[in-house]
Scaffold this motif. Structure first.
Motif, mmCIF file in Angstrom:
data_model
loop_
_atom_site.group_PDB
_atom_site.id
_atom_site.type_symbol
_atom_site.label_atom_id
_atom_site.label_comp_id
_atom_site.label_asym_id
_atom_site.label_seq_id
_atom_site.Cartn_x
_atom_site.Cartn_y
_atom_site.Cartn_z
ATOM 1 N N GLU A 159 44.819 47.276 47.893
ATOM 2 C CA GLU A 159 44.375 48.528 47.270
ATOM 3 C C GLU A 159 42.913 48.829 47.588
ATOM 4 N N LEU A 160 42.104 47.780 47.723
ATOM 5 C CA LEU A 160 40.677 47.947 48.014
ATOM 6 C C LEU A 160 40.392 47.974 49.514
ATOM 7 N N HIS A 161 41.461 47.894 50.321
ATOM 8 C CA HIS A 161 41.352 47.908 51.789
ATOM 9 C C HIS A 161 40.486 46.749 52.291
ATOM 10 N N LEU A 188 35.612 39.133 41.775
ATOM 11 C CA LEU A 188 35.022 38.924 43.091
ATOM 12 C C LEU A 188 35.548 39.957 44.082
ATOM 13 N N LEU A 189 36.858 40.203 44.062
ATOM 14 C CA LEU A 189 37.417 41.205 44.977
ATOM 15 C C LEU A 189 36.868 42.587 44.655
ATOM 16 N N GLN A 190 36.783 42.913 43.378
ATOM 17 C CA GLN A 190 36.212 44.202 42.989
ATOM 18 C C GLN A 190 34.759 44.323 43.444
ATOM 19 N N ALA A 191 34.017 43.240 43.337
ATOM 20 C CA ALA A 191 32.611 43.242 43.761
ATOM 21 C C ALA A 191 32.502 43.484 45.263
ATOM 22 N N LEU A 192 33.356 42.810 46.030
ATOM 23 C CA LEU A 192 33.314 42.990 47.481
ATOM 24 C C LEU A 192 33.687 44.416 47.872
ATOM 25 N N GLY A 193 34.547 45.042 47.057
ATOM 26 C CA GLY A 193 34.888 46.445 47.301
ATOM 27 C C GLY A 193 33.714 47.378 47.076
ATOM 28 N N LYS A 227 46.487 39.623 46.043
ATOM 29 C CA LYS A 227 46.763 40.179 47.369
ATOM 30 C C LYS A 227 47.026 41.683 47.280
ATOM 31 N N ILE A 228 47.698 42.110 46.210
ATOM 32 C CA ILE A 228 47.921 43.550 46.000
ATOM 33 C C ILE A 228 46.587 44.257 45.789
#
Length: 363
Positions: A232-234, A200-205, A227-228
Motif C-alpha cells: 500500500e505504501l509502494h 517503521l514501515l509508515q515512517a519509511l513511507g 507485506k500488505i
C-alpha cells in the motif's frame, strides 16, 4: 551450588540468547539445562556444549509430566532452579512445595503483554503467570521498567533484582564491505504487534530520500499484514522480508547494515542492539525498557517515542544525512565504546549474586 535452568524449549530470539549468555558468563558453577521439547533451545545448547536434558510433554497442557519433573530435580539434588518463560514458571510452581531447591525466575518481557489479544484464554494465562511470579524466592528483571511493572502487580520490590543482558563482545569486529549507494537498514524481531514494525514501515513511507533498503529478520503473525502495508505504501521493492533465520544469518545482516531500527512498543534490554554495537552500527530505538541506559545520548544513536512513525521518520532522515556525510560510522564507534561495558561476565557475576542471596533467604 548446583543450578538447573528450565525452559519450554521453543524459545527463539532474545530469550534463547539470554540463557546462552548466562551459561557463558558463569563458568565456575555446575549448571544444566532442562527443556520440555526438542527445539531451538536444545539445539543451541548442544552446539555450545551445554548439558541439556529433554523431558517431553505430550502437549503444552500435559500435566502428567509433574511427577517426573519433581523426581528429576530432587534426585539430582539441584540447589537452585532458574526458570525462563511462562510454561516453565507454571510447571515449577505446581510442584514448588515438593522441591528442596530454591527458585529463581528471570522475567524477560512485560508479563501483562505476553498474552495480549489472545482472548479469554490469554487473560487466564496472564493471571496464572503473574501468580507464579509471586511464588518464587527471587526474581531477575532484565530492565528497570519490567521491575516497575512487577512491583505494580504486587511482586515485593525486595525480591526483584535488575540484571541487564550482556554480550561476549569481540573487540575487533571484522570489516565487511557494504553497499555504498543506499542506506542499509536492518530490524530484528518477531513479526508481532508488540515489535512495532508497522510504525517503521509508515515512517519509511514518510521519508524524503529514496536511497534506502530495509531488511527484516523475523517471522510471526503480522507478516501478511506488514507485506500488505508495504504494498500500500509502494515500498515492497525496497524491503526484504527474510522470515525466520538462524543466528549466523542475523549476525551477517546486522554486520552489513548501516543502521538498526528497533520500533518496539515494549522491550527490555535488547541483545540485538548490543550486537549492532559490537559491529559499530548505531541504533534508532523507541524509549522502552532500559534502552535509554544503552543509548544515553545522540552521539551513539536515537531514542524516539514508541508508536510514533513521525519521530521514527525524523530519526531515519538524520541517520541518512549522517550516512551521506560519512559521520554515521562515528556514532557506531561511540555506541560500541559505551555498550561494551554490558558483558556476559558482568551479567554472570550479577546473576551469581542473586543465587547466593537466594540461598541465604528464609523465604
Amino acid at each position: 551450588m548446583k543450578v538447573l535452568h528450565v525452559n519450554a524449549g521453543n524459545e527463539y530470539g532474545g530469550g534463547l540468547f539470554h540463557i546462552l549468555s548466562i551459561f557463558q558468563g558463569i563458568s565456575q558453577l555446575e549448571m544444566d539445562l532442562l527443556v520440555f521439547e526438542d527445539g531451538p533451545v536444545a539445539e543451541m545448547a548442544r552446539k555450545n556444549g551445554i548439558n541439556v536434558f529433554i523431558l517431553p510433554q505430550k502437549s503444552r497442557y500435559d500435566l502428567t509430566i509433574l511427577s517426573r519433573l519433581k523426581s528429576f530435580i530432587n534426585d539430582r539434588e539441584y540447589t537452585i532452579l532458574h526458570t525462563h518463560g511462562p510454561r516453565a514458571n507454571l510447571l515449577i510452581s505446581l510442584i514448588r512445595k515438593r522441591l528442596a531447591a530454591k527458585w529463581v525466575m528471570t522475567v524477560h518481557s512485560d508479563p501483562t503483554l505476553d498474552f495480549k489479544d489472545r482472548g479469554i484464554k490469554g487473560r487466564i494465562f496472564e493471571i496464572l503467570n503473574l501468580h507464579t511470579i509471586k511464588k518464587t524466592d527471587r526474581v531477575i528483571a532484565v530492565s528497570s521498567e519490567i521491575k516497575e511493572i512487577l512491583v505494580n502487580n504486587r511482586v515485593p520490590t525486595d525480591d526483584i533484582t535488575v540484571v541487564h543482558n550482556g554480550r561476549n563482545f569481540n573487540l575487533t569486529p571484522s570489516e565487511i564491505s557494504k553497499v555504498s549507494d543506499r542506506l542499509n537498514i536492518v530490524t530484528v524481531g518477531r513479526l508481532e504487534w508488540v515489535k512495532g514494525h508497522k510504525y517503521l514501515l509508515q515512517a519509511l513511507g514518510k521519508t524524503k530520500h529514496p536511497d534506502w533498503h530495509l531488511t527484516i529478520c523475523g517471522a510471526g503473525q503480522e507478516e501478511r499484514s506488514l507485506k500488505i502495508l508495504a504494498d500500500e505504501l509502494h515500498l515492497s521493492k525496497k524491503i526484504n522480508f527474510l522470515g525466520w533465520v538462524d543466528s549466523l544469518e542475523v549476525s551477517k545482516q546486522i554486520a552489513q547494515a548501516d543502521v538498526m531500527v528497533l520500533p518496539s512498543l515494549s522491550e527490555s534490554f535488547p541483545l540485538v542492539a548490543l550486537e549492532a554495537a559490537e559491529n559499530h552500527i548505531p541504533v534508532i530505538a523507541t524509549e522502552v525498557g532500559d534502552v535509554k541506559n544503552m543509548i544515553p545520548d545522540k552521539s551513539m544513536g536515537w531514542i524516539v517515542q514508541k508508536a510514533s512513525s513521525d519521530e521514527l521518520a525524523a530519526a531515519i532522515e538524520e541517520a541518512y544525512a549522517d550516512w551521506k556525510t560519512n559521520t554515521l560510522k562515528q556514532k557506531g564507534k561511540h555506541f560500541f565504546n559505551w555498550s561494551s561495558q554490558f558483558t556476559i561476565q558482568k551479567q554472570g557475576l550479577e546473576t551469581m549474586k542473586v543465587y547466593q542471596k537466594c540461598l541465604k533467604s528464609e523465604k
